[in-house]
Design a protein around this motif. Structure first.
Motif, short mmCIF file in Angstrom:
data_model
loop_
_atom_site.label_atom_id
_atom_site.label_comp_id
_atom_site.label_asym_id
_atom_site.label_seq_id
_atom_site.Cartn_x
_atom_site.Cartn_y
_atom_site.Cartn_z
N ARG A 56 82.57 -52.79 -107.29
CA ARG A 56 81.86 -53.12 -108.52
C ARG A 56 81.98 -54.61 -108.82
O ARG A 56 81.01 -55.24 -109.26
CB ARG A 56 82.37 -52.31 -109.71
N CYS A 60 78.83 -57.06 -109.15
CA CYS A 60 78.64 -57.87 -110.35
C CYS A 60 78.48 -59.34 -109.99
O CYS A 60 77.63 -60.05 -110.56
CB CYS A 60 79.82 -57.68 -111.31
N PHE A 65 77.68 -62.20 -112.40
CA PHE A 65 78.79 -61.95 -113.33
C PHE A 65 80.10 -62.28 -112.62
O PHE A 65 80.58 -61.51 -111.77
CB PHE A 65 78.80 -60.50 -113.80
N PRO A 68 84.22 -59.25 -113.78
CA PRO A 68 83.78 -57.84 -113.85
C PRO A 68 83.91 -57.24 -115.25
O PRO A 68 83.15 -56.34 -115.61
CB PRO A 68 84.69 -57.13 -112.86
N CYS A 71 80.76 -57.76 -116.99
CA CYS A 71 79.58 -57.31 -116.25
C CYS A 71 78.91 -56.15 -116.99
O CYS A 71 79.57 -55.20 -117.41
CB CYS A 71 80.00 -56.87 -114.84
N SER A 72 77.61 -56.21 -117.11
CA SER A 72 76.88 -55.19 -117.85
C SER A 72 76.35 -54.06 -116.97
O SER A 72 75.63 -53.19 -117.44
CB SER A 72 75.70 -55.83 -118.61
N ILE A 73 76.72 -54.08 -115.69
CA ILE A 73 76.33 -52.98 -114.81
C ILE A 73 77.20 -51.77 -115.15
O ILE A 73 78.42 -51.83 -115.03
CB ILE A 73 76.51 -53.35 -113.33
#
Length: 223
Positions: A56, A60, A65, A68, A71-73
């Motif tokens: 992740r 990101c 980003f 992390p 990060c907007s994921i």
């Protein structure tokens, strides 16, 4: 994964019992599913550098980003990608492959294109990324071997390889473009997850249905 490995080694998951396991498309698809589960562990468990849940952070960083934590994921995005593609599409393609080998072979589009997505950034100077080790040691050799097997099979050959690669490209393009649309505010969170759940169907449509006329009859199987 351990149960699947046991079935691969001790059971008989072949679609065509007239050929050895390593030359049977269905058996190779089950092997690809097991390989992808191991790949998932490198990405989302512990990677080759001992980092936990490293993928992740790398994803990101790809979208700009650096941290992390900012990060907007959504983490649910990764779940929505991996369960349908690996835990559902892999077994479904293998099972359908007993009747239509082209559909089973189409699953290798995921492995082949995913390996490129890991290897290309490393060659470009990005160094190790989570998933690179299994891509190099398992995905790439397994994909090339299965393509060679497909070249020897009536009804598959080069058209099936082209359809398989196209299916993999489309699946990954939908994945990344939908995520980009979400980050740009053009796609809602629920829609993002829904796209990932439906996405593997495209793999079957492109690599399977395109090739149905080339393998319309069941492969030979001993009773």
């Amino acid at each position: 994964m351990l149960i699947l490995l046991f079935g691969l080694i001790r059971g008989d998951l072949r679609g065509d019992r007239s050929v050895p396991r390593t030359r049977d498309i269905v058996w190779l698809t089950w092997a690809a599913t097991a390989a992808y589960m191991l790949h998932q562990f490198e990405e989302h468990g512990v990677d080759a550098q001992g980092v936990h849940y490293a993928f992740r952070g790398a994803l990101c960083a790809t979208f700009g980003f650096a941290d992390p934590a900012e990060c907007s994921i959504p983490e649910s995005f990764i779940t929505a990608v991996n369960i349908p593609v690996v835990w559902i599409a892999g077994p479904v393609c293998a099972l359908l492959g007993r009747r239509w080998p082209a559909i089973a072979f189409g699953y290798f589009g995921v492995l082949a294109i995913n390996s490129i997505a890991h290897i290309a950034p490393a060659i470009a100077g990005g160094g190790y990324n989570p998933g690179l080790l299994t891509s190099v040691l398992i995905f790439l050799p397994l994909s090339f071997w299965t393509m060679w097997v497909a070249l020897q099979r009536p009804g598959l050959g080069i058209p099936a390889i082209a359809a398989m690669l196209l299916g993999g490209v489309i699946l990954h393009a939908v994945l990344f473009l939908s995520l980009k649309a979400y980050l740009d505010g053009r796609l809602g969170a629920y829609a993002l997850l829904a796209v990932q759940i439906v996405n593997p169907v495209l793999l079957v449509l492109v690599s399977g249905i395109v090739m149905l006329r080339r393998s319309p009859r069941p492969v030979g199987r001993s009773p």
